[in-house]
Design a protein around this motif. Structure first.
Motif, PDB file in Angstrom:
ATOM      1  N   GLY A 161       0.805  -1.212   0.000  1.00 35.88           N
ATOM      2  CA  GLY A 161       0.000   0.000   0.000  1.00 35.88           C
ATOM      3  C   GLY A 161       0.834   1.256   0.000  1.00 35.88           C
ATOM      4  N   VAL A 162       0.161   2.384  -0.213  1.00 36.93           N
ATOM      5  CA  VAL A 162       0.812   3.687  -0.255  1.00 36.93           C
ATOM      6  C   VAL A 162      -0.091   4.704   0.424  1.00 36.93           C
ATOM      7  N   LEU A 163       0.530   5.684   1.060  1.00 37.16           N
ATOM      8  CA  LEU A 163      -0.196   6.798   1.656  1.00 37.16           C
ATOM      9  C   LEU A 163       0.306   8.077   1.010  1.00 37.16           C
ATOM     10  N   ALA A 164      -0.614   8.893   0.532  1.00 37.26           N
ATOM     11  CA  ALA A 164      -0.269  10.162  -0.102  1.00 37.26           C
ATOM     12  C   ALA A 164      -0.767  11.316   0.749  1.00 37.26           C
ATOM     13  N   GLY A 165       0.098  12.306   0.964  1.00 39.27           N
ATOM     14  CA  GLY A 165      -0.283  13.472   1.746  1.00 39.27           C
ATOM     15  C   GLY A 165       0.624  14.642   1.468  1.00 39.27           C
ATOM     16  N   ASP A 166       0.264  15.787   2.020  1.00 41.11           N
ATOM     17  CA  ASP A 166       1.018  17.005   1.754  1.00 41.11           C
ATOM     18  C   ASP A 166       1.966  17.379   2.884  1.00 41.11           C
ATOM     19  N   GLY A 167       1.985  16.626   3.962  1.00 41.16           N
ATOM     20  CA  GLY A 167       2.801  16.997   5.108  1.00 41.16           C
ATOM     21  C   GLY A 167       3.822  15.952   5.501  1.00 41.16           C
ATOM     22  N   ALA A 168       4.816  16.391   6.260  1.00 36.64           N
ATOM     23  CA  ALA A 168       5.826  15.463   6.768  1.00 36.64           C
ATOM     24  C   ALA A 168       5.185  14.418   7.676  1.00 36.64           C
ATOM     25  N   CYS A 169       4.100  14.790   8.363  1.00 35.79           N
ATOM     26  CA  CYS A 169       3.433  13.832   9.244  1.00 35.79           C
ATOM     27  C   CYS A 169       2.815  12.692   8.440  1.00 35.79           C
ATOM     28  N   ASP A 170       2.392  12.982   7.205  1.00 37.03           N
ATOM     29  CA  ASP A 170       1.824  11.928   6.353  1.00 37.03           C
ATOM     30  C   ASP A 170       2.903  10.941   5.926  1.00 37.03           C
ATOM     31  N   VAL A 171       4.060  11.475   5.553  1.00 31.73           N
ATOM     32  CA  VAL A 171       5.173  10.604   5.172  1.00 31.73           C
ATOM     33  C   VAL A 171       5.596   9.755   6.365  1.00 31.73           C
ATOM     34  N   GLY A 172       5.705  10.383   7.533  1.00 32.74           N
ATOM     35  CA  GLY A 172       6.084   9.645   8.731  1.00 32.74           C
ATOM     36  C   GLY A 172       5.091   8.557   9.080  1.00 32.74           C
ATOM     37  N   ALA A 173       3.794   8.862   8.950  1.00 30.66           N
ATOM     38  CA  ALA A 173       2.760   7.866   9.247  1.00 30.66           C
ATOM     39  C   ALA A 173       2.843   6.696   8.285  1.00 30.66           C
ATOM     40  N   ALA A 174       3.098   6.994   7.020  1.00 31.73           N
ATOM     41  CA  ALA A 174       3.228   5.932   6.016  1.00 31.73           C
ATOM     42  C   ALA A 174       4.385   5.013   6.364  1.00 31.73           C
ATOM     43  N   TRP A 175       5.540   5.590   6.600  1.00 27.23           N
ATOM     44  CA  TRP A 175       6.719   4.773   6.889  1.00 27.23           C
ATOM     45  C   TRP A 175       6.569   4.021   8.201  1.00 27.23           C
ATOM     46  N   ASN A 176       5.986   4.659   9.197  1.00 29.01           N
ATOM     47  CA  ASN A 176       5.794   3.987  10.483  1.00 29.01           C
ATOM     48  C   ASN A 176       4.827   2.810  10.377  1.00 29.01           C
ATOM     49  N   ALA A 177       3.945   2.872   9.374  1.00 27.58           N
ATOM     50  CA  ALA A 177       2.991   1.783   9.160  1.00 27.58           C
ATOM     51  C   ALA A 177       3.476   0.790   8.104  1.00 27.58           C
ATOM     52  N   GLY A 178       4.699   0.977   7.611  1.00 29.46           N
ATOM     53  CA  GLY A 178       5.263   0.047   6.637  1.00 29.46           C
ATOM     54  C   GLY A 178       4.760   0.253   5.222  1.00 29.46           C
ATOM     55  N   LEU A 179       4.316   1.478   4.899  1.00 32.74           N
ATOM     56  CA  LEU A 179       3.795   1.789   3.577  1.00 32.74           C
ATOM     57  C   LEU A 179       4.752   2.698   2.819  1.00 32.74           C
ATOM     58  N   ASP A 180       4.610   2.733   1.499  1.00 33.02           N
ATOM     59  CA  ASP A 180       5.288   3.742   0.709  1.00 33.02           C
ATOM     60  C   ASP A 180       4.608   5.083   0.950  1.00 33.02           C
ATOM     61  N   ALA A 181       5.352   6.164   0.701  1.00 30.60           N
ATOM     62  CA  ALA A 181       4.825   7.504   0.943  1.00 30.60           C
ATOM     63  C   ALA A 181       4.979   8.370  -0.297  1.00 30.60           C
ATOM     64  N   ILE A 182       3.899   9.056  -0.651  1.00 29.52           N
ATOM     65  CA  ILE A 182       3.936  10.068  -1.700  1.00 29.52           C
ATOM     66  C   ILE A 182       3.736  11.418  -1.034  1.00 29.52           C
ATOM     67  N   HIS A 183       4.689  12.323  -1.227  1.00 30.45           N
ATOM     68  CA  HIS A 183       4.502  13.685  -0.739  1.00 30.45           C
ATOM     69  C   HIS A 183       4.135  14.571  -1.917  1.00 30.45           C
ATOM     70  N   VAL A 184       2.956  15.194  -1.849  1.00 30.55           N
ATOM     71  CA  VAL A 184       2.534  16.135  -2.879  1.00 30.55           C
ATOM     72  C   VAL A 184       2.722  17.542  -2.321  1.00 30.55           C
ATOM     73  N   GLU A 185       3.594  18.295  -2.959  1.00 31.50           N
ATOM     74  CA  GLU A 185       3.981  19.615  -2.466  1.00 31.50           C
ATOM     75  C   GLU A 185       3.090  20.683  -3.092  1.00 31.50           C
ATOM     76  N   ARG A 186       2.035  21.055  -2.390  1.00 34.53           N
ATOM     77  CA  ARG A 186       1.096  22.059  -2.884  1.00 34.53           C
ATOM     78  C   ARG A 186       1.581  23.478  -2.605  1.00 34.53           C
ATOM     79  N   ILE A 187       2.413  23.644  -1.606  1.00 38.67           N
ATOM     80  CA  ILE A 187       2.782  24.975  -1.135  1.00 38.67           C
ATOM     81  C   ILE A 187       4.075  25.469  -1.770  1.00 38.67           C
ATOM     82  N   GLY A 188       5.021  24.575  -1.940  1.00 36.62           N
ATOM     83  CA  GLY A 188       6.335  24.951  -2.448  1.00 36.62           C
ATOM     84  C   GLY A 188       7.362  24.914  -1.333  1.00 36.62           C
ATOM     85  N   HIS A 189       8.554  24.438  -1.659  1.00 38.27           N
ATOM     86  CA  HIS A 189       9.594  24.290  -0.642  1.00 38.27           C
ATOM     87  C   HIS A 189       9.970  25.632  -0.016  1.00 38.27           C
TER      88      HIS A 189
END
Length: 214
Positions: A161-189
């Motif tokens: 599975g994969v989890l997609a989100g716009d925040g670092a917390c989404d990436v962390g949640a994905a990895w902590n749950a053993g999933l791939d993570a997609i970060h979609v950058e809506r705001i800009g670095h």
């Protein structure tokens, strides 16, 4: 790439949908009046989008009590006005076409989330959904993610599975749950003030069909 996964989990605000800035500014003006604090545009953006990580930690740095802030914030938010001021990102429409199980894991509170789903007509996109609370835990805690996975019937049984989100917390949640993570950058670095790393980093979900992600 879309077909690589057995199931998808997604964040809501900032990922699939966003709110008109005029609504955000108005809410923070009224919350500020309650608290005797003037939120700058930058401060409102930081809290609304969680740009610095923990919103509670950031509020404390500004000398604000998180409990008092959230009580005022939720009192000033009108779920139906918010729903009317919320728009769907065009590149997120692929979610409605996914054939795999799809779950929603959001920090948006239920009383705000439900009218948004109805207003935008996307409720039926999700086979399971969870609005995080103190009881469920908050991303990057994997607990709410795992609860939705269990609801989808894709617990620890070999499904990818994969989890997609716009925040670092989404990436962390994905990895902590053993999933791939997609970060979609809506705001800009630049506005975020940092780069968020994920297994995939995109500015639009349209990029997911690019050969780079295959």
């Amino acid at each position: 790439m879309v077909s690589e996964y057995d199931f998808w989990l997604l964040d809501l605000d900032g990922t699939l949908v966003d709110v008109e800035w005029s609504y955000t500014r108005d809410v923070f003006d009224r919350v500020g009046d309650r608290l005797g604090y003037r939120f700058s545009d930058r401060e409102a953006e930081i809290i609304w989008n969680g740009l610095t990580g923990s919103r509670d930690h950031q509020l404390r740095e500004w000398g604000l009590d998180p409990g008092e802030f959230w009580e005022a914030f939720h009192a000033e938010e009108d779920p139906y006005v918010r729903a009317e001021q919320t728009f769907l990102h065009e590149d997120a429409e692929f979610v409605g076409d996914l054939e795999e199980p799809v779950g929603l894991v959001t920090h948006c509170q239920e009383f705000l989330c439900e009218p948004v789903l109805d207003e935008l007509g996307i409720r039926d996109w999700f086979d399971a959904r969870l609005c995080c609370t103190e009881e469920t835990g908050w991303k990057p805690d994997p607990t709410p993610v795992q609860r939705v996975m269990n609801d989808l019937g894709v617990g620890h049984n070999g499904h990818r599975g994969v989890l997609a989100g716009d925040g670092a917390c989404d990436v962390g949640a994905a990895w902590n749950a053993g999933l791939d993570a997609i970060h979609v950058e809506r705001i800009g670095h630049e506005r975020r003030g940092q780069c968020v790393l994920g297994d995939y980093r995109v500015r639009s979900f349209d990029e997911l069909d690019h050969p780079y992600f295959a």
